[in-house]
Scaffold this active site. Structure first.
Site, short mmCIF file in Angstrom:
data_model
loop_
_atom_site.label_atom_id
_atom_site.label_comp_id
_atom_site.label_asym_id
_atom_site.label_seq_id
_atom_site.Cartn_x
_atom_site.Cartn_y
_atom_site.Cartn_z
N ASP A 1 33.95 31.20 44.09
CA ASP A 1 35.13 31.94 43.68
C ASP A 1 34.69 33.40 43.54
O ASP A 1 34.08 33.79 42.54
CB ASP A 1 35.64 31.39 42.35
CG ASP A 1 36.75 32.25 41.76
OD1 ASP A 1 37.13 33.26 42.41
OD2 ASP A 1 37.23 31.92 40.66
N HIS B 1 36.96 30.21 36.05
CA HIS B 1 38.39 30.48 35.96
C HIS B 1 39.11 29.16 36.30
O HIS B 1 38.60 28.37 37.10
CB HIS B 1 38.72 31.55 37.01
CG HIS B 1 40.12 32.07 36.98
ND1 HIS B 1 41.18 31.38 37.51
CD2 HIS B 1 40.63 33.23 36.51
CE1 HIS B 1 42.28 32.11 37.37
NE2 HIS B 1 41.98 33.23 36.76
N CYS C 1 42.62 32.58 31.54
CA CYS C 1 42.58 31.44 32.45
C CYS C 1 41.21 30.78 32.46
O CYS C 1 40.71 30.37 33.52
CB CYS C 1 42.99 31.82 33.87
SG CYS C 1 44.62 32.53 33.99
N LYS D 1 43.15 42.39 43.69
CA LYS D 1 42.13 42.84 42.75
C LYS D 1 41.21 43.88 43.38
O LYS D 1 40.25 44.33 42.77
CB LYS D 1 41.30 41.65 42.26
CG LYS D 1 42.09 40.65 41.41
CD LYS D 1 41.16 39.61 40.85
CE LYS D 1 41.86 38.34 40.46
NZ LYS D 1 42.51 38.41 39.14
N GLN E 1 36.36 38.06 41.60
CA GLN E 1 35.87 39.25 40.90
C GLN E 1 34.71 39.89 41.63
O GLN E 1 34.48 41.10 41.51
CB GLN E 1 35.43 38.89 39.47
CG GLN E 1 36.53 38.37 38.56
CD GLN E 1 37.56 39.43 38.21
OE1 GLN E 1 37.32 40.63 38.28
NE2 GLN E 1 38.75 38.97 37.85
C1 LIG Z 1 37.37 34.69 38.66
C2 LIG Z 1 38.78 34.52 39.16
N1 LIG Z 1 39.07 33.52 39.98
C3 LIG Z 1 40.30 33.34 40.49
C4 LIG Z 1 41.33 34.17 40.15
C5 LIG Z 1 42.68 33.90 40.72
O1 LIG Z 1 43.10 34.89 41.58
P1 LIG Z 1 44.60 34.92 42.10
O2 LIG Z 1 45.47 34.83 40.90
O3 LIG Z 1 44.72 36.24 42.79
O4 LIG Z 1 44.78 33.78 43.03
C6 LIG Z 1 41.07 35.24 39.28
C7 LIG Z 1 42.13 36.18 38.87
O5 LIG Z 1 43.01 35.92 38.11
C8 LIG Z 1 39.77 35.42 38.77
O6 LIG Z 1 39.48 36.40 37.93
#
Ligand SMILES: Cc1ncc(COP(=O)(O)O)c(C=O)c1O
Lengths: 151, 405
Positions: B194, B117, B360, B220, B197
């Site tokens: 990260d 991401h 993203c 999430k 998920q």
């Molecule tokens: C794999 C992953 N990493 C990071 C994020 C970023 O999370 P957040 O937007 O809650 O900071 C997301 C969600 O959009 C994600 O799916």
């Protein structure tokens, strides 16, 4: 409002077989635009003969609405002057605007309608998140016309 | 089947019958979470760590209780290793800047992956530019898995940090974080996961995961927006400089200098998300009352059903593995001749909410050779009916666009 009103046959036809697809050897004007949210891309190239558009090329990729709108636009602007194109763009934007007049004689079956095939896109107005798809090609077109002349 | 269909009634947004298949972007909130925040805001709210009055003490207790609850949920032995952030993105930036700027230089290499991401890629690009460190990537195999042979080859003494996803938000794959971490630790690199998920969808015990830093978001995992977590092994947190300065994070301040408060407060400058911490606490209670093993099993079962039925939809391509091992409840797809945004519009009209776009993860999209996908993601409140609605909508899209004619 049904999906068939949004995805009219004309739209799908332009999406599957985009008109004026590709690039020009010697464009007079050129611009490209991206919708960063969805990644749709469109490049417009124009060549003029005197004060009229003689050739148009459209390149890019994206959803049926952005690509068909650009394809129809490319047909509609051929032979037109800059002033006429600006007028057309205004009509198109009015058709797309949520608060614009909804029914300015935009029956798609009406013969000789000014926007022609483009009127088939009026269903997009009911899907506000998709209006920017339909508008992308037009924004790029205006940017091209406002840009430096290349040759 | 891990039957959780009784849970749907706990989620007010779902009462209108929407087939919500976008929990990968953000999940819905159950009534106990909404009530916990509401009750707290009505009865015990004040700023934390400041007032000598009873209300502030009560709020501080609630906030710190949330920290302890998170620690217990992820198997952290010390609650002080849990730092509240604005979300996973902020947590990852805290590590990239707070740790990376201190420990990386032109001789060093940052190793991340092709399937990240943007939140675990762009901060490292920024830090690489500022420190002169090189940025390298573990590639993906044609089976949509991280190429571990390539990883082993790329690991060298100059690799100082390995940043990897715990579960891809596009492919659903769960890379083997434990063995990736062990290999990285052999050469002395730090490992950042990260887990945005992973933590919502799978039991995670950070001590067993092997990483040094783990980031995730509350929104999430049935909790509110505005709060997330950075867990760090204490010795790794001690290597990190605060990324933000301000109130709450200091020990002593003069006009020209300041010293830092103890960890975790050192990394929590300013008024933290207090009501949100209470909401996250309630969300964790809710998830634990189901059991994370069961959450994973439920998501996997729905994914299995979806993968099987999607295989029968003409022109449909799954962008990701079609088997269930090491995989969570995220299914990305493309339909020949129909752009993902058109798919999402058509599905929406059929009452099915999916995400369309690049999710993203633009480099991954390029690797997959697509510009966008439609993505269905499952969570505790989803049922087989939601899968059926998805399949029905996809067939409808195919018919409208004349796929396979
Ligand atoms: C794999 C992953 N990493 C990071 C994020 C970023 O999370 P957040 O937007 O809650 O900071 C997301 C969600 O959009 C994600 O799916």
């Amino acid at each position: 409002m049904s999906l068939e009103d949004l995805y009219r046959e004309v739209i799908l036809d332009h999406y599957r077989s985009p008109r004026n697809k590709g690039h020009l050897d010697k464009p007079d004007y050129r611009a490209e635009g991206v919708n960063p949210l969805c990644g749709d891309e469109i490049t417009i190239e124009l060549a003029f003969d005197g004060d009229q558009v003689s050739q148009v090329a459209v390149a890019g990729q994206g959803c049926s609405i952005s690509q068909s709108s650009a394809s129809m636009m490319s047909e509609a602007i051929k032979g037109k002057t800059k002033g006429e194109i600006e007028d057309l763009t205004k009509r198109f934007r009015d058709m797309m605007s949520l608060d614009g007049e909804a029914d300015i004689g935009l029956d798609p079956d009406r013969p000789g309608a000014v926007l022609g095939d483009l009127e088939s896109l009026q269903g997009v107005r009911k899907y506000p998140v998709r209006i920017k798809c339909a508008s992308l090609g037009w924004n790029v077109l205006l940017e091209a016309l406002d840009g430096e002349r290349l040759s | 089947m891990a039957d959780l269909s009784h849970l749907k009634a706990d989620f007010p947004v779902l009462s209108n019958g929407v087939h919500f298949l976008d929990s990968g972007a953000s999940s819905q909130k159950p009534i106990p979470v909404l009530e916990a925040m509401d009750n707290f805001a009505r009865s015990s709210y004040a700023n934390v760590h400041r007032g000598a009055y009873k209300l502030s003490v009560a709020a501080t207790d609630a906030y710190e209780a949330a920290r302890e609850r998170v620690a217990r949920f992820i198997g952290a032995s010390d609650p002080n290793e849990v730092i509240f952030t604005r979300g996973a993105t902020t947590a990852l930036n805290m590590v990239a800047f707070g740790w990376g700027m201190e420990h990386l230089g032109p001789e060093d290499r940052i190793l991340t992956t092709e399937i990240e991401h943007h939140a675990n890629l762009v901060p490292w690009q920024m830090v690489a530019k500022r420190t002169g460190a090189k940025l390298d990537h573990i590639p993906m195999t044609d089976e949509y898995r991280l190429d571990l042979d390539a990883y082993n080859e790329k690991l060298g003494p100059d690799v100082k940090v390995v940043a990897v996803t715990g579960m891809s938000n596009v492919l659903g794959v769960m890379p083997p974080v434990r063995s990736i971490s062990d290999r990285a630790h052999e050469i002395g690199a730090r490992v950042v996961v990260d887990a945005a998920q992973l933590v919502p969808h799978s039991p995670v015990m950070v001590e067993m995961l092997g990483a040094d830093f783990v980031a995730f978001s509350s929104h999430k995992m049935l909790g509110p927006t505005g709060i997330g977590v950075l867990w760090g092994r204490m010795e790794a947190l001690e290597e990190m400089e605060p990324f933000e300065g301000g109130g709450e994070m200091i020990s002593e301040v003069t006009l020209h200098d300041a010293t830092w408060a103890a960890i975790p407060h050192r990394f929590e400058a300013g008024t933290p998300p207090i009501i949100e911490a209470v909401g996250l606490h309630a969300a964790i209670d809710y998830l634990d009352s189901i059991g994370m093993e069961k959450v994973l099993e439920h998501d996997r079962e729905l994914t299995g059903i979806a993968l099987e039925r999607l295989g029968d939809v003409p022109g449909l391509n799954i962008q990701g593995p079609t088997t269930l091992e090491d995989r969570g409840g995220v299914v990305s797809m493309t339909l020949d001749g129909v752009h993902a945004h058109d798919l999402a519009t058509i599905l929406d009209e059929e009452g099915v909410a999916v995400r369309a776009g690049h999710h993203c993860a633009k480099p991954l999209m390029r690797r997959l050779g697509v510009t966008a996908t439609a993505r269905a993601s499952f969570y505790v409140y989803n049922t087989e009916e939601d899968v059926d609605a998805l399949i029905g909508g996809l067939r409808r899209a195919g018919e409208l666009f004349g796929v396979g004619e």
